[in-house]
Every structure is written in structure tokens, then in C-alpha cells.
Design a protein around this motif. Structure first.
Motif, PDB file in Angstrom:
ATOM      1  N   TYR A 224       0.827  -1.204   0.000  1.00  0.00           N
ATOM      2  CA  TYR A 224       0.000   0.000   0.000  1.00  0.00           C
ATOM      3  C   TYR A 224       0.861   1.253   0.000  1.00  0.00           C
ATOM      4  N   THR A 225       1.934   1.254   0.782  1.00  0.00           N
ATOM      5  CA  THR A 225       2.810   2.422   0.842  1.00  0.00           C
ATOM      6  C   THR A 225       3.475   2.670  -0.506  1.00  0.00           C
ATOM      7  N   LYS A 226       3.996   1.620  -1.104  1.00  0.00           N
ATOM      8  CA  LYS A 226       4.691   1.757  -2.384  1.00  0.00           C
ATOM      9  C   LYS A 226       3.759   2.266  -3.472  1.00  0.00           C
ATOM     10  N   ALA A 227       2.487   1.861  -3.416  1.00  0.00           N
ATOM     11  CA  ALA A 227       1.529   2.248  -4.453  1.00  0.00           C
ATOM     12  C   ALA A 227       1.348   3.755  -4.536  1.00  0.00           C
ATOM     13  N   PHE A 228       1.472   4.445  -3.382  1.00  0.00           N
ATOM     14  CA  PHE A 228       1.218   5.891  -3.362  1.00  0.00           C
ATOM     15  C   PHE A 228       2.493   6.736  -3.268  1.00  0.00           C
ATOM     16  N   ALA A 229       3.640   6.079  -3.083  1.00  0.00           N
ATOM     17  CA  ALA A 229       4.910   6.822  -3.014  1.00  0.00           C
ATOM     18  C   ALA A 229       6.014   5.933  -3.589  1.00  0.00           C
ATOM     19  N   GLU A 230       5.867   5.563  -4.861  1.00  0.00           N
ATOM     20  CA  GLU A 230       6.748   4.543  -5.445  1.00  0.00           C
ATOM     21  C   GLU A 230       8.207   4.964  -5.482  1.00  0.00           C
ATOM     22  N   GLU A 231       8.481   6.195  -5.909  1.00  0.00           N
ATOM     23  CA  GLU A 231       9.877   6.628  -6.008  1.00  0.00           C
ATOM     24  C   GLU A 231      10.534   6.701  -4.640  1.00  0.00           C
TER      25      GLU A 231
END
Length: 319
Positions: A224-231
């Protein structure tokens, strides 16, 4: 992103330390061969979230079990047989126009046994949400159902989930006194207080679920975290890096408004706060690298954290 679990109005629950503690107490009561446990918790602390999580992830139970939930409506009275109808409606069973209380009991018993057999178990765990609304006769009906189940080799276990800051109607306080021994010894001897997140370590634990223990779409490996702040995520940033900052800011708000300590963070405002941070701030900001103090303050404001804290009573068992 439009269908991501975090942007839905009803979001799937995540594991929390309070949920895991609740599961431990339920297991202990089952292993002690009690037929129930009473759970007390204040409004918006995550009791319903916990029920959903434990039903959806049944592997926590000590043995294979059939788990279900029944919500208790607010009534001024209940006619004979209506209690069993609450369960039967939960199973989507249609009743004949004329159906006696005894017939409803037998239909309920048979359906529970049928569901237990489908799950390959003889244990049925029923979560009763808003259990403070039960009447004395409802407990007597549960005793009868328990007898019927036991006679046929099945175990009924009831988790009575009470809202502790109840309205104080007579039926909502009826068993604060002295219930009959056969009711007390079966269902009401074991108690547990369901609390919020107790400290920054508990906050970090839940944030880690967003970072490492979630995935969408299924099989993608994208948390979930990566989905909204991938870079930022790919560069090593994690939501857990803000656990102490988040808890400290919330604690400071309480202190500035002269709210007492110790305290625990209700799941409702916490989840709304984290959800806003990810779906509104991290997602929208170009070159996002982390949350500022202003970001945390905005998320706490949007979540209604302070309003909820000012509104709720500080219960004596919060310490």
C-alpha cells in the motif's frame, strides 16, 4: 488507483497489537472451556474492525472453527423467539409465517451445525457486536442453544463485544449486577478491555503493515505504501520512519488541550490519518521524500483526531 483498497469508503482491516491481544484472550478462554468472553471498548476504538479481521483471517483460532457475527439491534423489548430470529436472518434463512420459538431454536442449531460441518470443525465462534443491548432473557436463550449444541458434540463460544461508553439504558447495564450463576459461569467470567494503540511502537507495528504486509493488485508485490509513493519507497523511505513523529504530534495535541495521560489512540482517527497521508499528500506531491510536521498536522486535523479525543470520556481502564 481508483479501485485501490485505500481509496474505498469501506477499507479492509489490518492487523494491530490490540487485535492480536484480543485474539490471545479469546484463545485462552476457549482453551479454558468457557463458553464466552466479554470485550469492553469505547466507541471508534476499532472493535468492529477487529471483528472483521478475526472473521476474515480465521487461522488465529486454536483449532479450525466456524466464525460469524451477529449485530444486536436496539430494542425496548423482544418478543419470545425474536432472539433466535436475529441469528437466522444472519444466515439468510426465511421462516414460515407461523414459527414457534422452539422451532426457531432448532433451525438455528441445525444451521450452525451444518456450517461447522462445512468447515470441518465442531467449534462455532460467534461475535456479538453491540452486546450491551442484550436482555437477560437473551442470555437464557444462549444457555439453551449451548445445551443443544453440547448434546450433539459441538462447542458454542460467544464473544460479547460491548461499547463501554453506552447509553445507560436499563437493558444495557443489566448484567453489571449479579447474573444467574449458570449464565455467569458460562459466558461472563472472562473479560478483556479493548484499547487503542498504546505508544509509538504500536504505531510503528501498524505502519509496517502498510509498508511490508499488504499487496495490491494481488500478486504484484506492491505494498500500500509503495503504491502511493513509489519513487520514495524505492529509495528506501518507509511509512514506519514517521511512527515516533506521528505519535508525538498526536500526544502533543492532547497535552495542549489538557487531556489526561496515559491514553491510547483509537483506530478510527489513526486509520483516517494514515489514509490521508498516503492517498492525499504522498500521492499528490511531486518528488515526495517524506512527511513534514505540517503534513502530520493536516492529516490529524482531517481525521478529526482532536475532536474525537475531546468528545470521548477518558475511561478508568485506559491506564
Amino acid at each position: 488507483m481508483n479501485n485501490h483498497p485505500l481509496v474505498r469508503s469501506i477499507r479492509a482491516p489490518l492487523a494491530t497489537p490490540p487485535i492480536e491481544t484480543l485474539a490471545t484472550h479469546i484463545i485462552s478462554a476457549i482453551e479454558g472451556e468457557y463458553r464466552g468472553i466479554v470485550i469492553h471498548g469505547m466507541a471508534r476504538f476499532g472493535k468492529s474492525w477487529a471483528i472483521r479481521y478475526l472473521i476474515e483471517l480465521a487461522m488465529w483460532a486454536p483449532h479450525s472453527a466456524y466464525l460469524t457475527k451477529v449485530g444486536i439491534p436496539k430494542n425496548h423489548k423482544r418478543v419470545d423467539g425474536a432472539f433466535f430470529s436475529l441469528f437466522l436472518e444472519n444466515f439468510d434463512l426465511k421462516l414460515p409465517e407461523r414459527c414457534s420459538a422452539l422451532d426457531r431454536l432448532h433451525r438455528l442449531r441445525n444451521r450452525i451445525i451444518e456450517r461447522c460441518n462445512e468447515h470441518g470443525t465442531n467449534l462455532c465462534i460467534i461475535f456479538m457486536d453491540e452486546a450491551q443491548r442484550l436482555f437477560p432473557d437473551d442470555y437464557e436463550h444462549l444457555c439453551t442453544l449451548d445445551n443443544e449444541m453440547t448434546d450433539r458434540g459441538y462447542m458454542l463460544f460467544v464473544v460479547f463485544v460491548h461499547q463501554s461508553d453506552f447509553t445507560s439504558a436499563v437493558n444495557e447495564r443489566i448484567y453489571e449486577g449479579n447474573p444467574p450463576p449458570h449464565v455467569w459461569k458460562r459466558f461472563l467470567m472472562r473479560h478483556h478491555v479493548f484499547k487503542g494503540l498504546a505508544d509509538s511502537k504500536a504505531v510503528e507495528y501498524v505502519l509496517n503493515r502498510y509498508d511490508e504486509c499488504t499487496e495490491y493488485p494481488p500478486g504484484s508485490g506492491i505494498s500500500y505504501t509503495k503504491a502511493f509513493a513509489e519513487e520514495a519507497f524505492s529509495s528506501g523511505w518507509r511509512l514506519t520512519h514517521h511512527a515516533e513523529q506521528l505519535y508525538a504530534h498526536a500526544e502533543r495535541l492532547r497535552r495542549e488541550n489538557k487531556l489526561p495521560s496515559p491514553w491510547t489512540w483509537p483506530m478510527k482517527s489513526f486509520e483516517l490519518c494514515v489514509n490521508y497521508l498516503l492517498t492525499n499528500i504522498a500521492k499528490a506531491r511531486k518528488a515526495f521524500t517524506g512527511f513534514s510536521e505540517d503534513d502530520i498536522a493536516k492529516a490529524l486535523f482531517v481525521s478529526g483526531f482532536l475532536e474525537m479525543e475531546l468528545n470521548r470520556h477518558t475511561w478508568s481502564n485506559e491506564d
